[in-house]
Scaffold this motif. Structure first.
Motif, PDB file in Angstrom:
ATOM      1  N   ALA A  10       9.118  12.412   0.644  1.00  0.00           N
ATOM      2  CA  ALA A  10       9.324  13.485   1.734  1.00  0.00           C
ATOM      3  C   ALA A  10       8.107  13.297   2.803  1.00  0.00           C
ATOM      4  N   SER A  11       6.732  12.627   2.333  1.00  0.00           N
ATOM      5  CA  SER A  11       5.545  12.226   3.198  1.00  0.00           C
ATOM      6  C   SER A  11       5.008  11.106   2.654  1.00  0.00           C
ATOM      7  N   GLY A  12       4.024  10.787   3.239  1.00  0.00           N
ATOM      8  CA  GLY A  12       3.251   9.514   2.977  1.00  0.00           C
ATOM      9  C   GLY A  12       3.584   8.409   3.519  1.00  0.00           C
ATOM     10  N   ASP A  13       3.036   7.184   3.308  1.00  0.00           N
ATOM     11  CA  ASP A  13       3.295   5.908   3.867  1.00  0.00           C
ATOM     12  C   ASP A  13       3.326   4.983   2.690  1.00  0.00           C
ATOM     13  N   ILE A  14       4.394   3.991   3.142  1.00  0.00           N
ATOM     14  CA  ILE A  14       4.647   2.656   2.086  1.00  0.00           C
ATOM     15  C   ILE A  14       4.521   1.633   3.110  1.00  0.00           C
ATOM     16  N   ILE A  15       3.570   0.738   2.871  1.00  0.00           N
ATOM     17  CA  ILE A  15       3.215  -0.478   3.786  1.00  0.00           C
ATOM     18  C   ILE A  15       3.617  -1.651   3.079  1.00  0.00           C
ATOM     19  N   PHE A  16       4.350  -2.599   3.342  1.00  0.00           N
ATOM     20  CA  PHE A  16       4.729  -3.990   2.776  1.00  0.00           C
ATOM     21  C   PHE A  16       3.936  -4.740   3.739  1.00  0.00           C
ATOM     22  N   GLU A  24       0.828  -1.049  -0.026  1.00  0.00           N
ATOM     23  CA  GLU A  24      -0.014  -0.013   0.052  1.00  0.00           C
ATOM     24  C   GLU A  24       0.996   1.198  -0.177  1.00  0.00           C
ATOM     25  N   VAL A  25       0.449   2.245  -1.020  1.00  0.00           N
ATOM     26  CA  VAL A  25       1.351   3.277  -1.130  1.00  0.00           C
ATOM     27  C   VAL A  25       0.488   4.355  -0.672  1.00  0.00           C
ATOM     28  N   ARG A  26       0.526   5.218   0.150  1.00  0.00           N
ATOM     29  CA  ARG A  26      -0.629   6.273   0.340  1.00  0.00           C
ATOM     30  C   ARG A  26       0.111   7.433   0.445  1.00  0.00           C
ATOM     31  N   ASN A  27      -0.527   8.396  -0.507  1.00  0.00           N
ATOM     32  CA  ASN A  27      -0.169  10.001  -0.528  1.00  0.00           C
ATOM     33  C   ASN A  27       1.356  10.325  -0.412  1.00  0.00           C
ATOM     34  N   ILE A  28       2.209   9.505  -1.305  1.00  0.00           N
ATOM     35  CA  ILE A  28       3.392   9.920  -1.229  1.00  0.00           C
ATOM     36  C   ILE A  28       4.146  11.049  -2.020  1.00  0.00           C
ATOM     37  N   GLU A  29       4.916  11.903  -1.577  1.00  0.00           N
ATOM     38  CA  GLU A  29       5.117  13.390  -2.183  1.00  0.00           C
ATOM     39  C   GLU A  29       6.699  13.172  -2.232  1.00  0.00           C
ATOM     40  N   VAL A  80       0.717  10.303  -4.431  1.00  0.00           N
ATOM     41  CA  VAL A  80       0.411   9.075  -5.476  1.00  0.00           C
ATOM     42  C   VAL A  80      -0.172   7.913  -4.578  1.00  0.00           C
ATOM     43  N   ASP A  81      -1.048   7.195  -4.783  1.00  0.00           N
ATOM     44  CA  ASP A  81      -1.563   6.025  -3.976  1.00  0.00           C
ATOM     45  C   ASP A  81      -1.642   4.806  -5.067  1.00  0.00           C
ATOM     46  N   VAL A  82      -0.977   3.810  -4.515  1.00  0.00           N
ATOM     47  CA  VAL A  82      -1.206   2.607  -5.125  1.00  0.00           C
ATOM     48  C   VAL A  82      -1.394   1.495  -4.229  1.00  0.00           C
TER      49      VAL A  82
END
Length: 64
Positions: A58-64, A7-12, A24-26
């Protein structure tokens, strides 16, 4: 436990002073095949490099 492997949430992401990715959201469901499609310069490679940690967001979350 989530049914998503990624899950990729609102990355900058910035490269130097340039703001490359903005919001970016994936979501990649477990057991699926997911592709990124887009024209040249759309941010596909930067998205993958951000997920891999080569260009940390710089911001957002990446969750494996």
């Amino acid at each position: 436990m989530s049914d998503n492997i990624l899950e990729v949430r609102n990355i900058e992401t910035f490269i130097g002073q340039f703001h490359i990715l903005e919001g970016v959201d994936v979501t990649v469901p477990r057991g699926s095949i997911t592709v990124l499609l887009g024209r040249n310069g759309a941010g596909k490679t930067t998205t993958l490099r951000s997920i891999m940690g080569m260009y940390p967001p710089a911001s957002g979350d990446i969750i494996f």
